[in-house]
Design a protein around this motif. Structure first.
Motif, PDB file in Angstrom:
ATOM      1  N   ARG A 105      55.703  69.005 -76.296  1.00  0.00           N
ATOM      2  CA  ARG A 105      55.919  70.356 -75.783  1.00  0.00           C
ATOM      3  C   ARG A 105      56.088  70.362 -74.267  1.00  0.00           C
ATOM      4  O   ARG A 105      56.433  71.400 -73.697  1.00  0.00           O
ATOM      5  N   GLU A 106      55.809  69.243 -73.613  1.00  0.00           N
ATOM      6  CA  GLU A 106      55.906  69.149 -72.161  1.00  0.00           C
ATOM      7  C   GLU A 106      56.773  67.952 -71.773  1.00  0.00           C
ATOM      8  O   GLU A 106      56.282  66.961 -71.231  1.00  0.00           O
ATOM      9  N   PRO A 107      58.080  68.027 -72.057  1.00  0.00           N
ATOM     10  CA  PRO A 107      58.939  66.857 -71.862  1.00  0.00           C
ATOM     11  C   PRO A 107      59.011  66.359 -70.427  1.00  0.00           C
ATOM     12  O   PRO A 107      59.141  65.147 -70.194  1.00  0.00           O
ATOM     13  N   GLU A 108      58.946  67.269 -69.454  1.00  0.00           N
ATOM     14  CA  GLU A 108      59.037  66.826 -68.065  1.00  0.00           C
ATOM     15  C   GLU A 108      57.871  65.901 -67.726  1.00  0.00           C
ATOM     16  O   GLU A 108      58.055  64.848 -67.083  1.00  0.00           O
ATOM     17  N   ARG A 109      56.666  66.258 -68.160  1.00  0.00           N
ATOM     18  CA  ARG A 109      55.495  65.422 -67.898  1.00  0.00           C
ATOM     19  C   ARG A 109      55.573  64.113 -68.678  1.00  0.00           C
ATOM     20  O   ARG A 109      55.229  63.038 -68.155  1.00  0.00           O
ATOM     21  N   THR A 110      56.021  64.202 -69.917  1.00  0.00           N
ATOM     22  CA  THR A 110      56.136  63.004 -70.742  1.00  0.00           C
ATOM     23  C   THR A 110      57.143  62.029 -70.143  1.00  0.00           C
ATOM     24  O   THR A 110      56.881  60.815 -70.050  1.00  0.00           O
ATOM     25  N   ASP A 111      58.314  62.524 -69.738  1.00  0.00           N
ATOM     26  CA  ASP A 111      59.353  61.658 -69.175  1.00  0.00           C
ATOM     27  C   ASP A 111      58.868  60.956 -67.912  1.00  0.00           C
ATOM     28  O   ASP A 111      59.075  59.747 -67.734  1.00  0.00           O
ATOM     29  N   ALA A 112      58.238  61.707 -67.020  1.00  0.00           N
ATOM     30  CA  ALA A 112      57.755  61.126 -65.766  1.00  0.00           C
ATOM     31  C   ALA A 112      56.695  60.063 -66.034  1.00  0.00           C
ATOM     32  O   ALA A 112      56.670  59.000 -65.387  1.00  0.00           O
ATOM     33  N   PHE A 113      55.848  60.320 -66.991  1.00  0.00           N
ATOM     34  CA  PHE A 113      54.789  59.379 -67.346  1.00  0.00           C
ATOM     35  C   PHE A 113      55.368  58.082 -67.906  1.00  0.00           C
ATOM     36  O   PHE A 113      55.008  56.977 -67.464  1.00  0.00           O
ATOM     37  N   LEU A 114      56.260  58.193 -68.877  1.00  0.00           N
ATOM     38  CA  LEU A 114      56.801  56.999 -69.535  1.00  0.00           C
ATOM     39  C   LEU A 114      57.525  56.086 -68.558  1.00  0.00           C
ATOM     40  O   LEU A 114      57.372  54.861 -68.601  1.00  0.00           O
ATOM     41  N   THR A 115      58.305  56.682 -67.662  1.00  0.00           N
ATOM     42  CA  THR A 115      59.075  55.856 -66.726  1.00  0.00           C
ATOM     43  C   THR A 115      58.198  55.291 -65.610  1.00  0.00           C
ATOM     44  O   THR A 115      58.567  54.302 -64.973  1.00  0.00           O
ATOM     45  N   ALA A 116      57.035  55.897 -65.370  1.00  0.00           N
ATOM     46  CA  ALA A 116      56.117  55.362 -64.362  1.00  0.00           C
ATOM     47  C   ALA A 116      55.246  54.240 -64.921  1.00  0.00           C
ATOM     48  O   ALA A 116      54.924  53.280 -64.216  1.00  0.00           O
ATOM     49  N   VAL A 117      54.877  54.344 -66.192  1.00  0.00           N
ATOM     50  CA  VAL A 117      53.946  53.379 -66.779  1.00  0.00           C
ATOM     51  C   VAL A 117      54.674  52.164 -67.345  1.00  0.00           C
ATOM     52  O   VAL A 117      54.175  51.033 -67.261  1.00  0.00           O
ATOM     53  N   PHE A 118      55.860  52.380 -67.920  1.00  0.00           N
ATOM     54  CA  PHE A 118      56.594  51.300 -68.571  1.00  0.00           C
ATOM     55  C   PHE A 118      57.930  51.059 -67.854  1.00  0.00           C
ATOM     56  O   PHE A 118      58.445  51.959 -67.182  1.00  0.00           O
ATOM     57  N   PRO A 119      58.524  49.876 -68.012  1.00  0.00           N
ATOM     58  CA  PRO A 119      59.758  49.538 -67.291  1.00  0.00           C
ATOM     59  C   PRO A 119      61.008  50.115 -67.951  1.00  0.00           C
ATOM     60  O   PRO A 119      61.968  49.407 -68.257  1.00  0.00           O
ATOM     61  N   TYR A 120      61.007  51.434 -68.149  1.00  0.00           N
ATOM     62  CA  TYR A 120      62.087  52.083 -68.878  1.00  0.00           C
ATOM     63  C   TYR A 120      63.176  52.597 -67.937  1.00  0.00           C
ATOM     64  O   TYR A 120      62.901  53.073 -66.841  1.00  0.00           O
ATOM     65  N   ARG A 121      64.398  52.532 -68.424  1.00  0.00           N
ATOM     66  CA  ARG A 121      65.523  53.254 -67.826  1.00  0.00           C
ATOM     67  C   ARG A 121      65.832  54.421 -68.752  1.00  0.00           C
ATOM     68  O   ARG A 121      65.938  54.240 -69.961  1.00  0.00           O
TER      69      ARG A 121
END
Length: 250
Positions: free
Chosen positions: A131-147
């Motif tokens: 329900r909070e995609p902006e927070r989820t996206d920022a978290f995933l790209t900060a914690v894991f080496p994702y593009r």
């Protein structure tokens, strides 16, 4: 993680064709699931305090579970279970991302994870419904080496995460179609050779069809809940329909 492990074994054994190894009492009655002799999942009873919350948990690989746990905390996530070594098999921890979805982290020892993927009965894909995609996206790209990249379509808010050339995870914004009591979660897809037949097997055994079956450029899929309430999806990746969407970097 299932309140009724034997019931889960019967259900997924019939729906996905799994066989099961011996239950390991030394490791919380962990029971490995196999397809053609290859490890594809595991079933365990709930941990103390989590009874009645049957659900699938996707573990993301990490070279250092303790360091990943620290990054999770630093970027707004919550570590639900501190990194714990599991014999020689590896080190695990459980976490919740800022949008509310629970996931695991696995630092491999002798057990590296899936021995098969994208074949009938095996894991295929996963999406975080949040329900909070902006927070989820920022978290995933900060914690894991994702593009990160996204589908270029105003009608859907869907992003994908790559490691190198491989797309490994999706993220879908939860709309008002989801009842408010449904929390953010990770939806795991298992591969089947016939989506409609798998849905028929699941519903006859007490599963509930939530969405589909629907054909797409990625395959024919359906979303289900098993008799214990754990959400999962099935997908036939050989049956596709329509053109692939336009995808752009974010």
């Amino acid at each position: 993680m299932f309140s009724d492990v034997e019931g889960a074994k019967r259900f997924y054994g019939d729906v996905l064709g799994w066989t099961f190894g011996e239950s390991s009492s030394a490791y919380g009655n962990y029971t490995q699931a196999y397809v053609d002799g290859k490890a594809v999942a595991a079933v365990v009873p709930p941990m103390p305090g989590q009874e009645g919350q049957s659900q699938w948990c996707l573990y993301l690989a990490s070279p250092d579970a303790a360091a990943t746990g620290e990054r999770i905390r630093e970027h707004g996530g919550e570590v639900l279970m501190d990194p714990m070594q599991v014999g020689d098999f590896g080190t695990m921890c459980l976490a919740r991302e800022p949008g509310g979805a629970v996931f695991g982290v696995w630092q491999a020892g002798t057990h590296e994870g899936f021995e098969a993927a994208a074949t009938p009965g095996a894991y295929c894909w996963a999406e975080i419904f949040t329900r909070e995609p902006e927070r989820t996206d920022a978290f995933l790209t900060a914690v894991f080496p994702y593009r990160m990249k996204e589908i270029d379509d105003d009608a859907v808010d869907f992003r994908m995460f790559d490691i190198g050339e491989d797309t490994v995870l999706g993220r879908m914004r939860m709309t008002d179609d989801f009842p408010p009591e449904v929390p953010s979660y990770v939806n795991v897809y298992f591969t089947v050779d016939d989506c409609d037949a798998a849905v028929d097997r699941a519903t006859k055994l007490g599963g509930i069809l939530r969405f589909g079956p629907m054909s797409s450029p990625f395959g024919r899929f359906a979303a289900l809940s098993d008799p214990q309430g754990a959400n999962f999806s099935v997908i036939d990746i050989a049956t596709t329909e329509g053109d692939m969407p336009t995808i752009k970097e974010v």
